[in-house]
Write a protein that holds these residues in place. Structure first.
Motif, PDB file in Angstrom:
ATOM      1  N   ALA A 188      -3.963  -9.291  17.994  1.00  0.00           N
ATOM      2  CA  ALA A 188      -5.394  -9.357  17.705  1.00  0.00           C
ATOM      3  C   ALA A 188      -5.676  -9.218  16.213  1.00  0.00           C
ATOM      4  O   ALA A 188      -6.581  -9.884  15.668  1.00  0.00           O
ATOM      5  N   LEU A 189      -4.936  -8.373  15.534  1.00  0.00           N
ATOM      6  CA  LEU A 189      -5.117  -8.225  14.081  1.00  0.00           C
ATOM      7  C   LEU A 189      -4.693  -9.502  13.352  1.00  0.00           C
ATOM      8  O   LEU A 189      -5.355  -9.924  12.390  1.00  0.00           O
ATOM      9  N   ALA A 190      -3.605 -10.123  13.802  1.00  0.00           N
ATOM     10  CA  ALA A 190      -3.167 -11.377  13.193  1.00  0.00           C
ATOM     11  C   ALA A 190      -4.227 -12.457  13.374  1.00  0.00           C
ATOM     12  O   ALA A 190      -4.499 -13.246  12.455  1.00  0.00           O
ATOM     13  N   VAL A 235       3.194 -15.429  14.081  1.00  0.00           N
ATOM     14  CA  VAL A 235       4.602 -15.290  14.476  1.00  0.00           C
ATOM     15  C   VAL A 235       5.284 -14.202  13.652  1.00  0.00           C
ATOM     16  O   VAL A 235       6.036 -13.372  14.181  1.00  0.00           O
ATOM     17  N   GLU A 236       5.007 -14.172  12.354  1.00  0.00           N
ATOM     18  CA  GLU A 236       5.622 -13.176  11.473  1.00  0.00           C
ATOM     19  C   GLU A 236       5.195 -11.760  11.864  1.00  0.00           C
ATOM     20  O   GLU A 236       6.041 -10.853  11.967  1.00  0.00           O
ATOM     21  N   MET A 237       3.896 -11.551  12.081  1.00  0.00           N
ATOM     22  CA  MET A 237       3.416 -10.214  12.436  1.00  0.00           C
ATOM     23  C   MET A 237       3.944  -9.764  13.795  1.00  0.00           C
ATOM     24  O   MET A 237       4.347  -8.609  13.966  1.00  0.00           O
ATOM     25  N   GLY A 259      -4.271  -2.323  25.035  1.00  0.00           N
ATOM     26  CA  GLY A 259      -4.233  -1.855  23.651  1.00  0.00           C
ATOM     27  C   GLY A 259      -2.850  -1.475  23.179  1.00  0.00           C
ATOM     28  O   GLY A 259      -2.707  -0.672  22.248  1.00  0.00           O
ATOM     29  N   ASN A 260      -1.812  -2.059  23.787  1.00  0.00           N
ATOM     30  CA  ASN A 260      -0.454  -1.726  23.343  1.00  0.00           C
ATOM     31  C   ASN A 260      -0.176  -2.289  21.955  1.00  0.00           C
ATOM     32  O   ASN A 260      -0.955  -3.082  21.410  1.00  0.00           O
ATOM     33  N   HIS A 261       0.931  -1.888  21.381  1.00  0.00           N
ATOM     34  CA  HIS A 261       1.214  -2.194  19.981  1.00  0.00           C
ATOM     35  C   HIS A 261       1.318  -3.697  19.721  1.00  0.00           C
ATOM     36  O   HIS A 261       0.793  -4.203  18.718  1.00  0.00           O
ATOM     37  N   LEU A 262       1.980  -4.411  20.610  1.00  0.00           N
ATOM     38  CA  LEU A 262       2.095  -5.860  20.426  1.00  0.00           C
ATOM     39  C   LEU A 262       0.742  -6.545  20.572  1.00  0.00           C
ATOM     40  O   LEU A 262       0.409  -7.456  19.807  1.00  0.00           O
ATOM     41  N   CYS A 278       1.494 -21.143  17.531  1.00  0.00           N
ATOM     42  CA  CYS A 278       2.605 -20.708  16.665  1.00  0.00           C
ATOM     43  C   CYS A 278       2.218 -20.639  15.194  1.00  0.00           C
ATOM     44  O   CYS A 278       2.995 -21.052  14.316  1.00  0.00           O
ATOM     45  N   HIS A 279       1.046 -20.099  14.903  1.00  0.00           N
ATOM     46  CA  HIS A 279       0.646 -19.934  13.497  1.00  0.00           C
ATOM     47  C   HIS A 279       1.670 -19.041  12.793  1.00  0.00           C
ATOM     48  O   HIS A 279       2.051 -17.988  13.314  1.00  0.00           O
TER      49      HIS A 279
END
Length: 379
Positions: free
Chosen positions: A275-277, A50-52, A267-270, A45-46
């Motif tokens: 992965a970017l977060a 969570v925000e992204m 590779g879906n949006h979520l 839960c970083h």
């Protein structure tokens, strides 16, 4: 309807997590040295994660791979940069088994061969090809046992060179640090000789970095300690910090053809947002550097414990970064169960005698001291 009962479960219901700690439904806090099986890379839960994820879910959760998804492009660019594989290509799927399936399939498409070399005690997943290259007959169904695979000892280079010289090997698949196999490690001499033999004999070298990769060894990939550059690299677990996702990093020597690989959810949006977060936090908080430093400290403390009268049941400590095995002269259950129920600390296991430590990469030295204190009380 009941659940299909295939998991032996601890009688604990985890309902909350933060950093390297989790809580059950009774409010009991646990130190997490397991990371949900090496999945939790940046901590539970970083807030940035969570925000992204919340923002993306409120925007668009999913659309198919029939349209452009620029989050995939961003992820490929970021992952290439942080891992040192800018020139490679990225194919995104959903699980480690899928990543290995697609890597093996692409290798066979490329050289037209069928035979695979895998390491004794290897674990590469539970789907068709992935389970066939897994060295555990108990989980290989007859329909998966197709005679494609030869299992060879880790670090026995002459045995691998002999098989590769036969000229019919499609691919070699290698965990540079074995997970389920008991934290057995490839040596640089073996890995470099194997890479050379693969190249000479037209075989594809696949490094399975699903558990040992994504910063867990103290470098981005475990094979980067060994001085090799594989043809393909499979990743999963820590890539999404708990969101199901995986990928194959593919050498530019492999040319894509429309339809050769495909996926509905990959590779879906979520997933890409997760992965970017993860990459944001890994870079901002220097988690790979932390993994190396805290991992060295944890290894040192475990070896001190092993050398003390209290640690007389410890027979070996091995691993790298925050992927560590502690071997005992008695069944791991005698240590692991009281760690959970009495000392409130989660660990993994392998074989019959090994505790497997796979904590989030944000583990601190204070967390290590807490764990060592609790382990002492158990043993």
């Amino acid at each position: 309807m009941k659940l299909f009962d295939v998991y032996p479960l601890f009688d604990v219901n985890i309902v909350k997590g933060q950093g390297c700690k989790v809580w059950d439904d009774k409010g009991q806090e646990y130190l997490d040295l397991y990371g949900g099986h090496a999945v939790i890379s940046i901590g539970h839960c970083h807030p940035h994660y969570v925000e992204m994820m919340t923002k993306q879910l409120n925007t668009l959760g999913f659309y198919s791979n029939s349209v452009q998804n620029k989050l995939q492009v961003q992820l490929a660019e970021r992952l290439g940069k942080i891992s040192g594989y800018d020139d490679y290509q990225l194919f995104l799927i959903n699980s480690g088994a899928e990543a290995n399936e697609n890597a093996l399939k692409l290798a066979s498409f490329t050289n037209g061969r069928k035979r695979v070399l895998s390491v004794q005690k290897a674990f590469h997943g539970r789907t068709s090809l992935a389970v066939e290259v897994t060295n555990n007959p108990k989980i290989v169904a007859p329909i998966n046992d197709n005679g494609h695979v030869t299992f060879l000892p880790m670090n026995d280079l002459p045995a691998w060179e002999t098989e590769l010289a036969k000229g019919d090997v499609c691919a070699v698949i290698l965990e540079c640090i074995q997970g389920v196999g008991g934290i057995q490690m490839a040596t640089p001499e073996f890995a470099q000789g194997l890479a050379k033999a693969c190249k000479a004999n037209g075989a594809v070298l696949i490094c399975d970095e699903i558990q040992c990769g994504y910063g867990r060894s103290g470098k981005f990939f475990a094979h980067q300690w060994l001085g090799i550059r594989p043809d393909m690299i499979t990743v999963a677990k820590g890539i999404g910090n708990g969101f199901p996702m995986s990928g194959v990093l593919i050498s530019p020597e492999f040319k894509p053809v429309y339809g050769m690989l495909g996926t509905t959810f990959g590779g879906n949006h979520l997933a890409c947002t997760a992965a970017l977060a993860v990459l944001d936090v890994m870079e901002e908080e220097k988690l790979i550097e932390n993994t190396h430093e805290v991992g060295e400290y944890l290894m040192a403390q475990l070896k001190l414990l092993q050398a003390s009268p209290e640690g007389s049941h410890i027979t070996d400590v091995r691993g790298r970064g925050l992927m560590i095995g502690v071997e005992f002269d008695k069944p791991h259950a005698e240590v692991r169960k009281p760690l959970v129920y009495e000392q409130h600390c989660f660990t993994g296991c392998a074989g019959t005698n090994l505790l497997r430590l796979l904590p989030p990469l944000c583990l601190t030295k204070a967390d290590v001291d807490t764990f060592i204190s609790r382990l002492k009380k158990v043993i």
